[in-house]
Design an enzyme around this catalytic site. Structure first.
Site, PDB file in Angstrom:
ATOM      1  N   GLY A   1       1.180  -1.147   0.010  1.00 27.59           N
ATOM      2  CA  GLY A   1      -0.225  -0.050   0.084  1.00 27.59           C
ATOM      3  C   GLY A   1       1.023   1.276   0.260  1.00 27.59           C
ATOM      4  O   GLY A   1       0.926   1.516   0.933  1.00 27.59           O
TER       5      GLY A   1
ATOM      6  N   SER B   1       1.010   3.823  -3.324  1.00 26.48           N
ATOM      7  CA  SER B   1       0.589   5.037  -4.415  1.00 26.48           C
ATOM      8  C   SER B   1      -1.228   5.077  -3.649  1.00 26.48           C
ATOM      9  O   SER B   1      -1.934   4.178  -2.514  1.00 26.48           O
ATOM     10  CB  SER B   1       0.196   4.140  -5.512  1.00 26.48           C
ATOM     11  OG  SER B   1       1.746   4.052  -6.212  1.00 26.48           O
TER      12      SER B   1
ATOM     13  N   SER C   1      -1.684  -4.258  -6.689  1.00 28.76           N
ATOM     14  CA  SER C   1      -1.567  -5.635  -6.843  1.00 28.76           C
ATOM     15  C   SER C   1      -2.097  -7.025  -5.888  1.00 28.76           C
ATOM     16  O   SER C   1      -1.438  -6.260  -4.763  1.00 28.76           O
ATOM     17  CB  SER C   1       0.027  -5.702  -7.926  1.00 28.76           C
ATOM     18  OG  SER C   1       0.368  -4.691  -9.131  1.00 28.76           O
TER      19      SER C   1
ATOM     20  N   GLU D   1      12.254  -3.540  -3.952  1.00 27.78           N
ATOM     21  CA  GLU D   1      11.270  -4.250  -5.299  1.00 27.78           C
ATOM     22  C   GLU D   1      12.560  -3.157  -5.896  1.00 27.78           C
ATOM     23  O   GLU D   1      11.987  -4.127  -7.830  1.00 27.78           O
ATOM     24  CB  GLU D   1      10.443  -2.723  -4.676  1.00 27.78           C
ATOM     25  CG  GLU D   1       9.699  -2.511  -6.003  1.00 27.78           C
ATOM     26  CD  GLU D   1       8.300  -1.973  -5.726  1.00 27.78           C
ATOM     27  OE1 GLU D   1       7.574  -2.261  -6.573  1.00 27.78           O
ATOM     28  OE2 GLU D   1       8.441  -1.250  -4.667  1.00 27.78           O
TER      29      GLU D   1
ATOM     30  N   GLU E   1      12.057   6.903 -15.616  1.00 29.04           N
ATOM     31  CA  GLU E   1      12.510   8.628 -16.025  1.00 29.04           C
ATOM     32  C   GLU E   1      12.991   9.223 -14.536  1.00 29.04           C
ATOM     33  O   GLU E   1      13.923   9.551 -13.593  1.00 29.04           O
ATOM     34  CB  GLU E   1      11.307   9.725 -15.856  1.00 29.04           C
ATOM     35  CG  GLU E   1      10.880   9.382 -17.361  1.00 29.04           C
ATOM     36  CD  GLU E   1      10.120   8.944 -17.742  1.00 29.04           C
ATOM     37  OE1 GLU E   1       9.666   8.356 -18.980  1.00 29.04           O
ATOM     38  OE2 GLU E   1       9.539   7.501 -17.180  1.00 29.04           O
TER      39      GLU E   1
END
Length: 412
Positions: free
Chosen positions: A135, A137, A169, A254, A395
């Site tokens: 959890g 975003s 997800s 990650e 980016e």
């Protein structure tokens, strides 16, 4: 003998032989259901059950959580998870469904949680019995993660959580969530704290999970809404206001810092899934006909493009090997960020090349019996954009590498 095997310590060599023998006897058979291309796209209970059974079997055999202490459900070994991963990859086993739990939650919980919480949560995480989600975003906080507004208010020895997480997800199957929360609205970074919270047991009692359907038709993404969810303070990781530092542990893993310590088996070649590799594009090119006698593999321009992808993949593979050289790890983000950036973009390039090989038939999707390779390549291409966004966009990765690793001026 592989190059990795030649460098094994005696413990690793013995464990490698055990892994190889066990996998030869216990690799799961062809699934009766179509598997997704990624564990993040598991949609049905049948898919989940098949993959959970495989992870539980591998865990019981000692191939998962190898390097974690026995006290928290691990194998108590030293630098052996890499060996298990390599042998599972070589055997082309299915992937594990608990990819977020293994790759991100486990190291974060291990390094930052209380001892009783580690012992309670990690064994079922390793076994795959408890699925985990992340959890981070929110609708108003994506790349600028420190702007999260989901709030936790303290009431005695509990916290009451209210807010909204998105792009979550596996939330539709998750028992637990690692979550970054705001506990002080007067400070951007120091006002963040990190928790683990129950999801499934709180459905309808403070937690709502809603699927987000992608253009592919898959529902791996979700939004999660918290409405006065109460959690015990013992599920807070590290000190109050240290959430940003804890989140960096999660993000480093990650982005690949713990890749060699994380069981990420995959690449099983069957009717249900196709690994995104240049090797599989070669097979596709041989199968795609160009007239009565020729195939796409006979096109010199396509052959050149496929060879370029093979070279890129080999370069990435060799760069990943550098993570084993301690002298090259002077900056903790350099190699993980490089590998995450390159791996996601190479996969996208490979999928795009596969569509070029398929030509006009690349517009045919999974349900069309005439779709080359069962329609897996258009699906892979659409999903590849998620990998260049997850864990920070390409980016963002380039900015971090430029500013924090190379010491360049900050972008404006």
């Amino acid at each position: 003998m592989s190059e990795s095997a030649r460098k094994d310590t005696p413990e690793q060599a013995e464990f490698r032989a055990y892994c190889r023998e066990w996998l030869a006897a216990n690799k799961p058979g062809e699934p009766s259901v179509r598997l997704p291309q990624s564990p993040l796209e598991i949609m049905t209970e049948d898919q989940l059950s098949y993959l959970q059974a495989w992870q539980k079997s591998a865990y019981d055999a000692g191939l998962v959580g190898c390097d974690y202490p026995v006290e928290v459900g691990g194998g108590g070994r030293s630098n052996c998870q890499t060996v298990a991963n390599e042998e599972m990859m070589a055997a082309r086993t299915p992937f594990f469904p608990n990819v977020i739990g293994l790759g991100m939650a486990a190291p974060t919980v291990f390094y930052h949680a209380r001892e009783d919480v580690k012992s309670e949560l990690l064994p079922r995480l390793f076994s795959g019995e408890d699925i985990w989600c992340q959890g981070f975003s929110e609708p108003g906080a994506g790349s600028d993660l420190a702007s999260v507004q989901t709030f936790a208010e303290r009431k005695g020895d509990k916290w009451v959580i209210n807010g909204h997480k998105v792009w979550t997800s596996l939330a539709h199957f998750a028992e637990w969530m690692i979550i970054l929360l705001r506990t002080d609205k007067s400070h951007k970074y120091d006002g963040l704290s990190y928790f683990v919270v129950p999801i499934r047991s709180a459905l309808g009692k403070g937690v709502t999970v809603r699927p987000l359907i992608k253009i592919t038709g898959e529902t791996g993404f979700n939004e999660v809404i918290f409405d006065n969810l109460e959690v015990d303070d013992r599920f807070r990781l590290d000190e109050l206001g240290k959430g940003w530092q804890v989140a960096m542990t999660t993000l480093l893993h990650e982005r690949g810092a713990g890749e060699l310590q994380t069981p990420r088996a995959g690449g099983m070649k069957n009717k249900s899934t196709h690994a995104i590799t240049a090797g599989n594009v070669i097979e596709l090119a041989k199968a795609c006909k160009r007239g009565e006698e020729n195939s796409a593999a006979d096109d010199p321009l396509l052959r050149d493009k496929i060879m370029r992808q093979l070279i890129r993949e080999e370069g990435l593979k060799q760069n990943q090997r550098r993570t084993r050289v301690q002298a090259l790890l002077d900056h903790p983000m350099r190699l993980p960020l490089q590998n995450k950036l390159l791996a996601s973009e190479i996969a996208q390039q490979t999928a795009a090349l596969a569509l070029e090989v398929e030509g006009m038939r690349s517009s045919l999707y999974l349900a069309d019996e005439n779709a080359p390779a069962g329609g897996q390549w258009p699906l892979a291409y659409m999903n590849s954009y998620g990998m260049t966004i997850a864990a920070g966009t390409s980016e963002v990765q380039r900015n971090i590498l430029g500013e924090r690793v190379l010491g360049l001026a900050k972008s404006k």
